[in-house]
Design a protein around this motif. Structure first.
Motif, PDB file in Angstrom:
ATOM      1  N   LEU A 107      -4.734  -4.919 -10.620  1.00  0.00           N
ATOM      2  CA  LEU A 107      -4.457  -3.682  -9.899  1.00  0.00           C
ATOM      3  C   LEU A 107      -5.555  -3.347  -8.892  1.00  0.00           C
ATOM      4  N   LEU A 108      -6.756  -3.810  -9.147  1.00  0.00           N
ATOM      5  CA  LEU A 108      -7.872  -3.557  -8.237  1.00  0.00           C
ATOM      6  C   LEU A 108      -8.076  -4.717  -7.268  1.00  0.00           C
ATOM      7  N   GLU A 109      -8.489  -4.369  -6.054  1.00  0.00           N
ATOM      8  CA  GLU A 109      -8.907  -5.326  -5.021  1.00  0.00           C
ATOM      9  C   GLU A 109      -7.792  -6.281  -4.602  1.00  0.00           C
ATOM     10  N   ARG A 110      -6.592  -5.775  -4.511  1.00  0.00           N
ATOM     11  CA  ARG A 110      -5.489  -6.558  -3.945  1.00  0.00           C
ATOM     12  C   ARG A 110      -5.564  -6.539  -2.425  1.00  0.00           C
ATOM     13  N   THR A 117       2.532  -6.377  -1.406  1.00  0.00           N
ATOM     14  CA  THR A 117       1.431  -5.757  -2.148  1.00  0.00           C
ATOM     15  C   THR A 117       0.965  -4.549  -1.342  1.00  0.00           C
ATOM     16  N   ASP A 118       1.629  -3.441  -1.576  1.00  0.00           N
ATOM     17  CA  ASP A 118       1.324  -2.197  -0.879  1.00  0.00           C
ATOM     18  C   ASP A 118       1.210  -1.078  -1.905  1.00  0.00           C
ATOM     19  N   CYS A 119       1.198   0.168  -1.458  1.00  0.00           N
ATOM     20  CA  CYS A 119       0.965   1.278  -2.385  1.00  0.00           C
ATOM     21  C   CYS A 119       2.095   1.405  -3.401  1.00  0.00           C
ATOM     22  N   TYR A 120       3.342   1.142  -2.990  1.00  0.00           N
ATOM     23  CA  TYR A 120       4.433   1.243  -3.952  1.00  0.00           C
ATOM     24  C   TYR A 120       4.402   0.080  -4.938  1.00  0.00           C
ATOM     25  N   THR A 121       4.070  -1.122  -4.475  1.00  0.00           N
ATOM     26  CA  THR A 121       3.946  -2.266  -5.383  1.00  0.00           C
ATOM     27  C   THR A 121       2.917  -1.977  -6.464  1.00  0.00           C
ATOM     28  N   LEU A 122       1.804  -1.369  -6.084  1.00  0.00           N
ATOM     29  CA  LEU A 122       0.750  -1.055  -7.045  1.00  0.00           C
ATOM     30  C   LEU A 122       1.271  -0.116  -8.127  1.00  0.00           C
ATOM     31  N   TYR A 195     -10.071  10.832 -10.479  1.00  0.00           N
ATOM     32  CA  TYR A 195      -9.931   9.592  -9.720  1.00  0.00           C
ATOM     33  C   TYR A 195      -8.470   9.208  -9.524  1.00  0.00           C
ATOM     34  N   LEU A 196      -8.215   8.565  -8.385  1.00  0.00           N
ATOM     35  CA  LEU A 196      -6.919   7.976  -8.069  1.00  0.00           C
ATOM     36  C   LEU A 196      -7.043   6.459  -8.014  1.00  0.00           C
ATOM     37  N   LEU A 197      -5.945   5.781  -8.323  1.00  0.00           N
ATOM     38  CA  LEU A 197      -5.782   4.353  -8.049  1.00  0.00           C
ATOM     39  C   LEU A 197      -4.745   4.238  -6.946  1.00  0.00           C
ATOM     40  N   HIS A 198      -5.093   3.575  -5.840  1.00  0.00           N
ATOM     41  CA  HIS A 198      -4.119   3.462  -4.751  1.00  0.00           C
ATOM     42  C   HIS A 198      -4.446   2.258  -3.881  1.00  0.00           C
ATOM     43  N   HIS A 199      -3.515   1.968  -2.953  1.00  0.00           N
ATOM     44  CA  HIS A 199      -3.668   0.820  -2.062  1.00  0.00           C
ATOM     45  C   HIS A 199      -3.512   1.296  -0.620  1.00  0.00           C
ATOM     46  N   PRO A 200      -4.614   1.663   0.027  1.00  0.00           N
ATOM     47  CA  PRO A 200      -4.534   2.111   1.418  1.00  0.00           C
ATOM     48  C   PRO A 200      -4.086   0.984   2.347  1.00  0.00           C
ATOM     49  N   VAL A 201      -3.486   1.358   3.450  1.00  0.00           N
ATOM     50  CA  VAL A 201      -2.983   0.376   4.418  1.00  0.00           C
ATOM     51  C   VAL A 201      -4.139  -0.480   4.939  1.00  0.00           C
ATOM     52  N   ASN A 202      -3.906  -1.799   4.893  1.00  0.00           N
ATOM     53  CA  ASN A 202      -4.847  -2.785   5.436  1.00  0.00           C
ATOM     54  C   ASN A 202      -6.242  -2.718   4.795  1.00  0.00           C
ATOM     55  N   ARG A 203      -6.275  -2.273   3.543  1.00  0.00           N
ATOM     56  CA  ARG A 203      -7.522  -2.277   2.783  1.00  0.00           C
ATOM     57  C   ARG A 203      -7.230  -2.800   1.383  1.00  0.00           C
ATOM     58  N   LYS A 206      -7.902   0.190  -4.664  1.00  0.00           N
ATOM     59  CA  LYS A 206      -9.196   0.704  -5.118  1.00  0.00           C
ATOM     60  C   LYS A 206      -9.033   1.999  -5.902  1.00  0.00           C
ATOM     61  N   ARG A 207     -10.128   2.401  -6.549  1.00  0.00           N
ATOM     62  CA  ARG A 207     -10.264   3.747  -7.095  1.00  0.00           C
ATOM     63  C   ARG A 207     -10.848   4.638  -6.000  1.00  0.00           C
ATOM     64  N   ASP A 208     -10.411   5.893  -5.969  1.00  0.00           N
ATOM     65  CA  ASP A 208     -10.982   6.863  -5.043  1.00  0.00           C
ATOM     66  C   ASP A 208     -11.085   8.207  -5.747  1.00  0.00           C
ATOM     67  N   LEU A 209     -12.091   8.983  -5.395  1.00  0.00           N
ATOM     68  CA  LEU A 209     -12.164  10.351  -5.896  1.00  0.00           C
ATOM     69  C   LEU A 209     -10.991  11.145  -5.350  1.00  0.00           C
TER      70      LEU A 209
END
Length: 246
Positions: A107-110, A117-122, A195-203, A206-209
């Motif tokens: 789930l991390l560093e995709r 492999t985008d935010c919905y896939t995660l 904290y959130l787990l998410h997949h930002p576009v073209n990144r 990751k975890r984010d506050l």
């Protein structure tokens, strides 16, 4: 005896130790090859290499099988590390049923790839590990600008209900976020402790506050109706497995 019945019978026969084995695609169809668990501990498993070779000679190995005699109904940290190493689906015999886990990416560093492999896939993969299956909706790049609404058109039919605006998020809640507009075009999972787990576009995912920009841009928070029956441990274990394997 049906394949799943064979696995459950094997699990019951060796409990309280974990059973283990392999599902093999043979010329006669899928077969279960029970294996000796050579682990010296009762709460883990290690397939005897001789049994693995025997299964390989019989056909294509399509799944690794083991049991959790006393739960949980989720892959452990060691299980997720092992699954990544085998590159195979893992089947878990637990609570008199078989749970099948795809070999989803960590789930991390995709790497980001829209529609794959985008935010919905995660979100979908995290919920799969937790025992809930979400539909893999086809989606075009820039769907939010083309009049489509991936999240709000589908989230209720997937079993989610909207959490009241004054209610704080809970473990596993889906947070929908607006990026540069008013449409909920980004999704995240609340991990607790802010904290959130998410997949930002073209990144990388990751975890984010969950503060500042992400809170200001929050559109809504959603909770699955069956979430109390599933186990957030699965997501935690996957995140821990990533740290363990680094």
């Amino acid at each position: 005896m049906a394949l799943e019945q064979q696995i459950l019978a094997h699990a019951q026969a060796v409990a309280p130790a974990e059973c283990c084995g392999l599902v093999v695609a043979t010329a006669e169809g899928e077969r279960y090859y029970p294996a000796d668990n050579i682990s010296v501990m009762t709460d883990t498993f290690e397939i005897d290499p001789a049994d693995w070779i025997k299964a390989e000679l019989a056909g294509d190995i399509i799944a690794v099988v083991h049991s959790h005699p006393t739960g949980p109904a989720a892959l452990s940290i060691a299980d997720r590390v092992g699954q990544r190493n085998t590159g195979l689906p893992w089947w878990l015999a637990v609570n008199d049923e078989i749970r099948r886990f795809r070999n989803v990416a960590p789930l991390l560093e995709r790497q980001f790839e829209h529609g794959r492999t985008d935010c919905y896939t995660l979100i979908r993969d995290a919920y799969h590990l937790s025992g809930l299956e979400l539909t893999d909706y086809p989606r075009t790049d820039d769907w939010w600008s083309a009049g489509d609404d991936l999240y709000l058109d589908n989230i209720r039919r997937e079993g989610f209900v909207r959490v009241g605006p004054a209610a704080p998020p809970q473990l596993g809640d889906v947070v929908l976020i607006c990026l540069g507009g008013t449409k909920a075009c980004h999704g995240a999972i609340y991990l607790g402790d802010g904290y959130l787990l998410h997949h930002p576009v073209n990144r990388l995912s990751k975890r984010d506050l969950y503060s500042g920009y992400w809170q200001r841009q929050t559109h809504s928070i959603w909770r699955h109706k069956q979430w109390q029956q599933c186990d957030f441990t699965a997501i935690s274990n996957d995140l821990a497995a990533s740290s363990f394997s680094m």
